[in-house]
Design an enzyme around this catalytic site. Structure first.
Site, PDB file in Angstrom:
ATOM      1  N   ASP A 130     -16.726 -83.195  69.417  1.00  0.00           N
ATOM      2  CA  ASP A 130     -15.320 -82.922  69.710  1.00  0.00           C
ATOM      3  C   ASP A 130     -15.201 -82.402  71.144  1.00  0.00           C
ATOM      4  OD1 ASP A 130     -12.641 -82.952  69.108  1.00  0.00           O
ATOM      5  OD2 ASP A 130     -12.637 -80.988  68.159  1.00  0.00           O
ATOM      6  N   HIS A 137      -3.970 -77.875  76.907  1.00  0.00           N
ATOM      7  CA  HIS A 137      -4.536 -77.194  75.737  1.00  0.00           C
ATOM      8  C   HIS A 137      -5.570 -76.152  76.176  1.00  0.00           C
ATOM      9  CE1 HIS A 137      -6.076 -76.533  71.701  1.00  0.00           C
ATOM     10  NE2 HIS A 137      -7.281 -76.898  72.077  1.00  0.00           N
ATOM     11  N   GLU A 203      -4.634 -79.895  64.442  1.00  0.00           N
ATOM     12  CA  GLU A 203      -4.811 -80.224  65.856  1.00  0.00           C
ATOM     13  C   GLU A 203      -4.576 -81.708  66.027  1.00  0.00           C
ATOM     14  OE1 GLU A 203      -7.598 -77.018  68.136  1.00  0.00           O
ATOM     15  OE2 GLU A 203      -8.654 -78.719  67.288  1.00  0.00           O
ATOM     16  N   GLU A 205      -5.244 -84.889  67.584  1.00  0.00           N
ATOM     17  CA  GLU A 205      -6.307 -85.482  68.408  1.00  0.00           C
ATOM     18  C   GLU A 205      -6.355 -86.981  68.177  1.00  0.00           C
ATOM     19  OE1 GLU A 205     -10.147 -83.737  68.662  1.00  0.00           O
ATOM     20  OE2 GLU A 205      -9.465 -81.714  68.113  1.00  0.00           O
ATOM     21  N   ASP A 237      -7.866 -82.388  63.526  1.00  0.00           N
ATOM     22  CA  ASP A 237      -8.999 -81.463  63.468  1.00  0.00           C
ATOM     23  C   ASP A 237      -8.487 -80.124  62.940  1.00  0.00           C
ATOM     24  OD1 ASP A 237     -11.532 -80.427  63.842  1.00  0.00           O
ATOM     25  OD2 ASP A 237     -11.146 -79.865  65.926  1.00  0.00           O
ATOM     26  N   ARG A 241      -7.572 -70.565  62.552  1.00  0.00           N
ATOM     27  CA  ARG A 241      -7.628 -69.823  63.818  1.00  0.00           C
ATOM     28  C   ARG A 241      -8.205 -68.432  63.668  1.00  0.00           C
ATOM     29  NH1 ARG A 241      -7.590 -74.003  67.138  1.00  0.00           N
ATOM     30  NH2 ARG A 241      -5.667 -75.221  66.981  1.00  0.00           N
ATOM     31  N   GLN A 244     -11.972 -68.925  63.278  1.00  0.00           N
ATOM     32  CA  GLN A 244     -12.483 -69.383  64.577  1.00  0.00           C
ATOM     33  C   GLN A 244     -12.556 -68.243  65.595  1.00  0.00           C
ATOM     34  OE1 GLN A 244      -9.995 -72.472  66.232  1.00  0.00           O
ATOM     35  NE2 GLN A 244     -11.213 -72.687  68.097  1.00  0.00           N
ATOM     36  N   LYS A 257     -13.635 -74.820  61.648  1.00  0.00           N
ATOM     37  CA  LYS A 257     -13.327 -76.251  61.788  1.00  0.00           C
ATOM     38  C   LYS A 257     -13.967 -77.109  60.686  1.00  0.00           C
ATOM     39  CE  LYS A 257     -11.762 -76.065  66.242  1.00  0.00           C
ATOM     40  NZ  LYS A 257     -10.527 -76.681  66.756  1.00  0.00           N
ATOM     41  N   THR A 261     -11.841 -82.563  58.476  1.00  0.00           N
ATOM     42  CA  THR A 261     -11.312 -83.239  59.659  1.00  0.00           C
ATOM     43  C   THR A 261     -10.832 -84.597  59.169  1.00  0.00           C
ATOM     44  OG1 THR A 261     -13.007 -82.163  61.008  1.00  0.00           O
ATOM     45  CG2 THR A 261     -11.859 -84.050  62.002  1.00  0.00           C
ATOM     46  N   GLU A 368      -0.571 -73.170  69.795  1.00  0.00           N
ATOM     47  CA  GLU A 368       0.183 -73.242  71.046  1.00  0.00           C
ATOM     48  C   GLU A 368       1.686 -73.235  70.797  1.00  0.00           C
ATOM     49  OE1 GLU A 368      -1.670 -76.129  74.061  1.00  0.00           O
ATOM     50  OE2 GLU A 368      -2.684 -76.636  72.203  1.00  0.00           O
TER      51      GLU A 368
END
Lengths: 421, 421
Positions: A130, A137, A203, A205, A237, A241, A244, A257, A261, A368
């Site tokens: 990844d 970002h 996420e 992606e 993904d 948080r 993480q 994570k 996925t 975000e």
């Protein structure tokens, strides 16, 4: 050349004859996994065409790559085989070619309505990497996790930063995601938090699917890297948080994570994306020579994320972004990945990293969008800091051509509550 | 019970009848990869025994797990199958059992001298995780990379920190390692360094090999974790310290590790290691309940690393350590890895992290032994800051029993110069 298929394709469809993305499916009525391409609302069974001898070009007529339960063999054969397959399929599906059009028994056998099949992971994924290639970002995450002074680490502009991801927990679109348990930061002198994640995020992606790859010890030149990329898929993904933030120093993301996925089932080939090539961003400082490309390509792919909370009939748009916001190209990612001699294998995937754009409404994750939960999003009757149980997150991606789309379909998943221990 | 085999085993051998580690080999004279166990200077071909119907227990008599090119199927069957295999093999190899001892044609077919076979990777490795479980290593690396204030991150004592490693570049002992190229820190305002790594290092590790594993979303309880670990191997997690130091913020090690990881060919089972169980270290602060074990086990395994520079006849000892220096147990690692629902698959491996002890002569890598090259090691005519081209690094590991060893053999690799671009 204007292409037209005898299979009726709605103008809004993601899957006209210009696209022909590859996947692996199982007929709902039974049968083994096999490769197919999407055309309109149908899946074309490549094993049936192969068994009927319709792949009659010099490379594919001698291969059993369409009689496999995954696309790995086709991916390993490289671009000449991929081009031959595309040409053969566009010919067989074209309006004026009678071979398949007028063979009703073969048509019945090989053209299956999409709602009569189950899509599966298209490849056996040996390794999943990844990247972290969106400047916006990187800047936002750096500010949130480490503060506004120097949010972007000094290495970021010199190399496409990446980490190894977990391959076992990659799942196909439509698979439910169970809210993970784990540790979070301690408050004061207490032990760390332990329980279901309280900051579950998506996420946005995309991921590149690797073709032939390389032997250990033999880097791939950046100008040959495109020959090692079969195509792209959408990817979510999923990220916890709180888990993480507590675990990631010093060795990077792990359990925050690896609980799941999601990828979309259809791999859109670089050949199909060629009309949507756009310039890659100017890179300043200039990268080291091994990352300098003769032609540096991005792709103009519109991306959108929707959320559909449990019990609601409608979904709301969370964000709109574009693949072309990425600073590092997929070919630079691939050249960097192999510069130390690391070997890639057919079917490996490269996540792009979260694709955030410059505008507040183009950010690629809730971290975000809500600034780590400090500014809840209010959407059409729904307020969210992070994902709640029952939320379904749906990513779509599409390139707009002149009178047609080259699209990726959807990549979706629904959050289930944490299971009791 | 005193065990004795009709196969003559030297008292110094790592592979007496008490051990019986599993590997996969190919006869040099030709033939497909197949499972075997080591006994003295021989490899016992399990496919030959299986074909002869000698696995006659209730589980294995119905299985083709020994007719596979990897051990994955056996690993997936779990401890009851492993115990049955061990009992069957100890019986067949014992001094007073005539079945194999007196069958000269089967003996000739199934007992192959070790120098007549090539050892291969024992499993197909889906995912490779590398932990960071030695307190001494964590403290030394933290001090070197981040300074002497708080060298150990606050999460370290609460969870076994780990990162996802690269599975594709795991190689079997004896494979040469090509010095990687990559970027290192810029000096002043220059661009980053680019070229062959100038700080190439070994890392003394061991790795656990996963058995049945779990479904996505279903954590494994720490007190059941041992049933998911088949055994241990030696591992050298080759590291390019200059590449690693520049790239690893914020997402962890990537190209500084992914150019090659060497494992030893013989998996020593937890059953064979049981006589060498010792207490795990006291953990303070007390871990969270999901990491608390009813019985917390380490293993007393003596480890030694030697270096043999090009052109020298003899090798020199670089370090001596012990597996029991690890703070987190492999069962805690496994429970932590799955607590978020992450699925493990048979054949996955868990690196322990560099196994450094408390004494200066028990540090597990050159980064620590030479304090990042500041204090070169002087050994018997050789001076080293980091590894040089032609250096061979040889790891051995052994448990000393009463009159016998349970050993791991060796895990070795030689550094070749970087290849021209």
């Amino acid at each position: 050349m204007v292409l037209k298929s005898f299979v009726e394709v709605h103008p809004d469809s993601h899957f006209p004859i210009e696209n022909l993305p590859y996947g692996v499916f199982k007929p709902l009525q039974g049968g083994e996994p096999r490769p197919g391409v999407a055309i309109g609302d149908y899946v074309l069974d490549l094993s049936a065409l192969s068994s009927a001898g319709l792949f009659d070009g010099p490379i594919l007529s001698k291969s059993d790559c369409f009689l496999q339960p995954s696309l790995n063999k086709l991916l390993g054969m490289g671009r000449p085989a991929w081009k031959e397959a595309r040409a053969t399929l566009q010919k067989l599906l074209s309006f004026d070619n009678p071979t398949l059009r007028d063979n009703s028994s073969l048509r019945a056998k090989s053209l299956l309505p999409m709602d009569k099949v189950q899509m599966l992971l298209p490849t056996v994924i040996g390794d999943y990497t990844d990247f972290f290639s969106s400047l916006h970002h990187a800047k936002n995450c750096g500010t949130i996790f480490r503060g506004p002074e120097n949010p972007i680490p000094p290495n970021w502009f010199h190399l496409p930063i990446a980490y190894h991801g977990r391959a076992s927990s990659i799942v196909i679109s439509g698979t439910d995601i169970i809210r993970p348990r784990g540790q979070g930061h301690p408050m004061g002198n207490s032990p760390p938090y332990f329980g279901p994640s309280q900051k579950l995020d998506f996420e946005l992606e995309m991921a590149a699917v690797v073709g032939p790859g390389n032997e250990l010890g033999k880097p791939i030149d950046v100008n040959e890297a495109a020959d090692h990329i079969f195509g792209l898929v959408l990817m979510n993904d999923w990220s916890a948080r709180d888990i993480q933030a507590w675990e990631y120093v010093p060795l990077g993301p792990f359990l925050g994570k690896s609980f799941g996925t999601t990828i979309s089932p259809w791999i859109v080939t670089l050949d199909a994306l060629e009309p949507f090539v756009c310039d890659a961003p100017k890179q300043e400082p200039h990268p080291l020579p091994y990352l300098v490309e003769k032609i540096s390509k991005n792709y103009d792919i519109s991306l959108e994320v929707q959320i559909k909370p449990a019990g609601l009939e409608h979904s709301s748009v969370l964000t709109r972004s574009n693949f072309n916001h990425l600073y590092w190209t997929v070919t630079q990612q691939l050249a960097h990945h192999t510069i130390n001699g690391c070997n890639l294998r057919p079917g490996d995937i490269f996540g792009s990293g979260t694709i955030s754009g410059p505008e507040p409404e183009s950010l690629g994750c809730l971290l975000e969008l809500t600034w780590n939960g400090q500014k809840p999003l209010v959407l059409d009757g729904v307020t969210r800091k992070f994902l709640e149980d029952g939320d379904e997150v749906i990513i779509t991606g599409c390139c707009k051509g002149n009178g047609y789309n080259v699209g990726f379909g959807t990549c979706s998943g629904k959050i289930l509550p944490a299971t009791p221990l």
